[in-house]
Each structure stands twice: as C-alpha cells, then as structure tokens.
Design an enzyme around this catalytic site. Sequence first.
Site, PDB file in Angstrom:
ATOM      1  N   ASP A 240       0.877  -1.158   0.000  1.00  2.00           N
ATOM      2  CA  ASP A 240       0.000   0.000   0.000  1.00  2.00           C
ATOM      3  C   ASP A 240       0.924   1.220   0.000  1.00  2.00           C
ATOM      4  O   ASP A 240       2.109   1.135   0.341  1.00  2.00           O
ATOM      5  CB  ASP A 240      -0.945   0.007   1.191  1.00  2.00           C
ATOM      6  CG  ASP A 240      -2.129   0.950   0.944  1.00  2.00           C
ATOM      7  OD1 ASP A 240      -2.047   1.779   0.009  1.00  2.00           O
ATOM      8  OD2 ASP A 240      -3.134   0.875   1.672  1.00  2.00           O
TER       9      ASP A 240
HETATM   10  C1  BGC Z   1      -4.837   3.449  -0.104  1.00  2.00           C
HETATM   11  C2  BGC Z   1      -4.968   2.460  -1.236  1.00  2.00           C
HETATM   12  C3  BGC Z   1      -4.765   3.172  -2.547  1.00  2.00           C
HETATM   13  C4  BGC Z   1      -3.407   3.851  -2.539  1.00  2.00           C
HETATM   14  C5  BGC Z   1      -3.097   4.620  -3.808  1.00  2.00           C
HETATM   15  C6  BGC Z   1      -3.548   4.253  -0.193  1.00  2.00           C
HETATM   16  O1  BGC Z   1      -3.518   5.275   0.754  1.00  2.00           O
HETATM   17  O2  BGC Z   1      -4.887   2.772   1.132  1.00  2.00           O
HETATM   18  O3  BGC Z   1      -6.221   1.843  -1.195  1.00  2.00           O
HETATM   19  O4  BGC Z   1      -4.873   2.258  -3.614  1.00  2.00           O
HETATM   20  O5  BGC Z   1      -3.370   4.779  -1.475  1.00  2.00           O
HETATM   21  O6  BGC Z   1      -3.893   5.748  -3.885  1.00  2.00           O
END
Ligand code: BGC
Length: 758
Positions: free
Chosen positions: A228
């Site tokens: 993530d």
């Molecule tokens: C989120 C993800 C997301 C990623 C990219 C993160 O903060 O938890 O779900 O895909 O950011 O935006």
Amino acid sequence: MKNIQSLIEQMSLEEKAALCTGASFWTTTPVERLGIPEMLVSDGPHGVRRVPDVHSIGAKSLPATCFPTASSLASTWDVDLLHKMGEALAEEAIALNVDVLLGPGNNMKRSPLGGRNFEYFSEDPYLAGELAVSLINGIQGRGVGTSLKHFAANNQEFQRFTINAQVDERTLREIYLPAFEKAVKQAKPWTVMCAYNKLNGSYGSESHALLTDILKNEWGFDGLIVSDWGAVHDRVASLKGGLDLEMPGPQEKRVKAVVDAVLSGELEEAILNESVRRILNIVFKAQETPKGGEFDVDAHHKLAQKVAAEGMVLLKNDGILPLKGQQHIAVIGRAAENAHFQGGGSSHINATRVAVPFKELQSRAENAELTYAEGYPADDSFHQEMIDQAVGLARSADVAVLYIALPSYKESEGYDRADLDLTVQQVALIKAVAKVQPKTVVVLNNGAPVAMSAWIDGVAAVLEAWMMGQAGGAAIADVLFGKVNPSGKLAETYPLKLGDTPAYLNWPGGAGEVRYGEGLFIGYRYYDARQVPVLFPFGYGLSYTTFAYSNPTVSGSTFKDADGLTVTVDITNTGKVAGMEAVQFYVHDQKSGLVRPEKELKGFAKVELQPGETKTVSIQLDFRAFAFYHPKYRMWITESGDFDILVAASAADIRHTLTVTLESSLSLPCVLDKESTIREWLEDPRGQAVIGPLLQQMTAMSQQAFGDDDGSEGIGMNVMDMFMDMPLLSVLLFQQGALTMPAEEMVDGLLMQAHNMK
Ligand code: BGC
C-alpha cells in the site's frame, strides 16, 4: 512473452533493486536499455482515478465513470452484473492507459464504524469472496490487471499505518482471509496489495507468514505483491517477507539499501530475483493489452445506473412505494440537488456526469408537481428555519420524499466514523416532516449502516440507496416510481445501536494494539450467537413483489465431504410485477468439536422472475462449506455428523431446513503430545485405542478413593468428569503408587504407540 529469465540475467543489481520500487506515484521503474517499459497503476476500486500527469501525485483525475461503491455492489448479490461492471472498468482503464486498477477492496466489515467500509463488500467472507472473483474476472478478462487489497485484517482507519491487529489463527482463517483466498485461487488477480497495519506483530508489508507462506506458497499466488502507498518501513525486511514492489517511488535510499544488503550478504540475491521475475511477468503481461481509444460514456453511465438500482435495498414499505398518482410530491433534503454518491479518499472519482436526483424524479413524475426544500445544511450545524420550511411543504403535499445523505466528510479513508448517527438536524427534520406527513419516504445515502430507531416508526418507507455512483440519482427515481423493482439485500447487518455491535468492546483499540476479541463472531455470526435483536438482518431487503420458496432438495441425504452436495429450491414470483430474488443458503453444524457460528452463508443465487414464473435455483456445497479451521491441526477439517442446510430469504428468514449427514473422509494427523488432556486423547481414535483400557482401570480405582459411593471417604466427585480436562501425565501422577514405571515414561510410551498407529 519476453524471456524473463534472460532479462533478469542481463539486469544489473542496481536495475533490479530499482525495479522493485516505483519510479513515481503511479508508475514502475522502466529499464530502457533492456526494453522494460513502465507500468501504470491507478485507483480503484469503483472507477478509474487516473491523474493527468502520472508521474506526480495529482488530485483531480481525468473524467471516468463513478460506479457505486462496494457496499452497494455487494447488496446486488449479482455476480453477473459485477462481471459486466468489471468489463466496463477495464474498458475505461484501457482508454486511460492504465495497466492495473487498484482494487477491489476485500476486507471484512468488522465494525460499522470502519472508515473504509464503503469500499469493502461485506461482513461475510463467502459473499465478499464471490463478488471479488466476478469483479476481478470481469476486469482481467479484458486484459487489465487488478490489485486485491488490503491484505490483511485492514478493518479500521484509527492508527491505520501502525496498529497491530491481534487476531487468533482460527479467526484469521475463517473470517479475515477466506475472501482473499477465494479471489486469489479462483480469479488470480495480477497483484495483491498489502495492508498498512500490523497483524500479530508484523507489518502487512513484512509478514513472511502472510505474504510468502500463505499467499504465495499455500494459495499459489503467482502475481506480484505491491505495498500500500507508503506501507513499507524497511525495504530489505519487506523483500524478505515477500513484498515484491514498493509504491510509491522514487525512493533512492531504499533502492540503495537493497543493493547494499545483497552486497553484504544480508539479502540473498535469489530473493530479489524472484521479486524481479514476478514484477516483469506482470509488466509484460500488461503490454499485451493495447491501450488508448475511448470508452462509451453513455453506455457506462447506464450500466452504473443499473448497478445502482440493483444495489438499492428497500428497508421498509407500508405500501406507499412505488409512487403512483400523487399530484404533489414534496422533495426534501439537499442530497436531492447535490447527489452524495461516493466516499472520501483514494477511491474518489471525477465523474463523467452526475444524475441529479431531483431532476431525475421530476422527469419521471409525469403530471405531478414537485416542490423542493433543502432541509439540512452540508455540515452538522443546526437550522430550525430549514426544518420549518420543509414541514410547510410536506404538510401540503401528497407525499414527502426525504433525501438524507450523511455529510460527505463523515465517511472517508483515513479516519473512522465516531457513531452511527445521522446529524441532529437530519433526525429532527425526518421526525418533524413525518409528524405532519404520514406518507413520508426516506432515501438514504451513506456507505455503512446508520441508526434509525429514533425515527423509523414514523415514516412510511425507507430506501437504502448507498453511495450509489454517478447515476444513482436516476436509479432512485426508477425505484421510487417502480420502473425498477428493488432487489438489493443487505450484505451487512444493520444494528439497532452502536453498543450492540460485535467489536464494540474492542474498538478501535489503543496504544498501538487492537484485539479482535469477538473472534469468529462478527456480523450476523455475533447477533445469532448472542441473540441480539437487530434493526435489519444480513441478507434482508424488500421487493414490490413476493416470492415463494418450494421443493427444496439435496442430492443425497448422506454424502462424503470430498463429493460435496447439490442443493436446489424452486422460487416462484407470487406477486404482480417482475422481480429478482437473492436466495441464500446457510449451513448449520448440529454438533462440533469446537465452537462454531450458528450458521454461515455458503451459497447464494440471484434469480429474475416474471409474475407467476417459477425457476429452480441450484447451488453446490463443497468441502469448505462444512469445514472449519482447526488451530491444533492447522488445517481445515470436517467432522462426520448431521448438518442443516437453511434455504433462506435473509439471515432471519429461513424458509426451509434440510438435514444431511456428512461422512468425513479426512484422516487427521496425530497431534497428541505431553500436554494433551484425556478428552483430547479420547477424541482421537488412536489415542482412545491406546489409553482406553488403562483409563478404565484408573478411573475405577480413583472413583473408589474420591467418589462418594460409600458416603464416608469420598469427596463427592465424578472422577471421569474431572479427568477429562487433565493431561494424561497428571492423571497418572495421581496413581503413582499403583504404577509399574514412572509416569513420564508411561506417557512417552503411550504417545509413541498412538503416533505409530495408522
Ligand atoms: C490506499 C490504497 C490506494 C493507494 C493509492 C492508499 O492510501 O490505502 O487503497 O490504492 O493509497 O492511492
């Protein structure tokens, strides 16, 4: 397909380390000299959030269709529809040059307060798993990758980057992992995204147990694991754990740390090579789908409308819906003019267009006059004059339709909700309007349950419209006027109050720890077990027609676990309009060695029926439908015995019960050890054979000494009952004088005999 092995051999150590960390916010690192292109990923999950400059973080994304969020999708119970939506998402990704869409989210809704619940499907792993499979298949079938996220136990936003979720192994295996497991095994997502949080002491980005042992080795995941965004703390540790790609980049220091670790021998180059191989596989797979072109904005808006309509759940209807023949409709609530159709955070889509609920209602209202009052403000401030104005309109109308949306900032990635409540103004508004207008319909826009006890008795109908996507305003109008017969059913329980919810005493934790103290018992599993009354049960939703369930059958009343079972039931539309019904199948284990939930969803099907029409619904129940995870054996096991198959319209509306007898074909390993209790020895047929006669002797002797048979020397015990929970060694120690050898040696000998038996 490129020869990946030969590429790896040609890459320098620096190039390999760099490939394992992004080049920018949304792209992987290309290696031009070897013809390795960059790969572009974008959020996800219910629309494509492609920023114009993919090498920067970007906020406002290019226009794309905003489909309903996962709470709404799950309420459709319609895997075919999700498959179609997946195809549309892929078409948009292709048009926007996106290789991998960052979704779906597939975590369990442990508490209705979870800030990202709107992005997740359900409180039930079976339902969530099935839905994720069809969405992924829809997207990937068109050559666009997905990222199943957030693996695992990412169930809250409080301290989301650091909190340690303490989850026992059985709960993990039965509740928090199966939706991922099903999606990985059946749909093979190109990528899986790790969670920010820790699970049982290890970061989601570093956990070897989760990423390598379970995901890659046990489930056979052959794609790449991506972090993530910002979830990596120690790049070398995360590579060792099994995390292939760190996002976002660039992170020069971390790339250097990887190079240094290989040079110093701290990190085996083979581990790095394996991650490089996985990344290159996906990078080149993405290349096979030509990108660019356009997508059909109108067709996708229509599809979003269909999905939104099918996800809507009619919670209450005293007969006022569908609307018919009213001359004056008072439309109240700012959400009628300002559609609330998605949540906050990384999933936020720049919609291609937005259906305004008021206009959509007007365009279908034929001769009726529509009036409008805003009713409540965008925030949670209080304005009596707005209520008074709405009451004035409602009083003179034939019906009042209240569009009530939770203030948009209340549901977002990054923080949890504090309560289940609508704003004070909204509750006061509903009550005041309902008081003067008994024909009041409440339409709700929210991504997770809200409390309704304060007002629901006073209103005529409630429609849960969810975060309904950009076309939801039109879908509401279709449902209100009966152009669409509602067929959504809840994929999560609506509690009466926050204090009733399963995780209440263990939410959200603190000091870096959250204990999943309710264990297996989340959602309906909890309400069933504690017999806690709920506002609306899991699987519940009304229709404008009625359905009869008849002729339930099973393929055999006795069956082997490996063969599974086919269950069928006839569903008849007994009303006057066409409709769809989500038929549910739960399994109840009559007797089990370990505590189990009262019932668990193990099959469902959605069927469309014309008035008077009957269709036969058929589902398969496999080994896993009857199995539970045994922490001692560390595997899924079945136990021979009787099970009930519940054919149901909701978790609280069981229409038929079929009893079947399972014959387990498992031969379990012998797990008896020095600490095993007499009960455990007796539960294992080998153990029973080995200690049976000895136990009889010892029990008889002890019963004479301790029992109260003769009324004089005894101390009033049933010795056998006491022995049951004592380790064999302790029981033997009680008999010291009568034994021919030391107790320890005897236990060792008996254990050896048991372990050597077939
Ligand atoms: C989120 C993800 C997301 C990623 C990219 C993160 O903060 O938890 O779900 O895909 O950011 O935006």
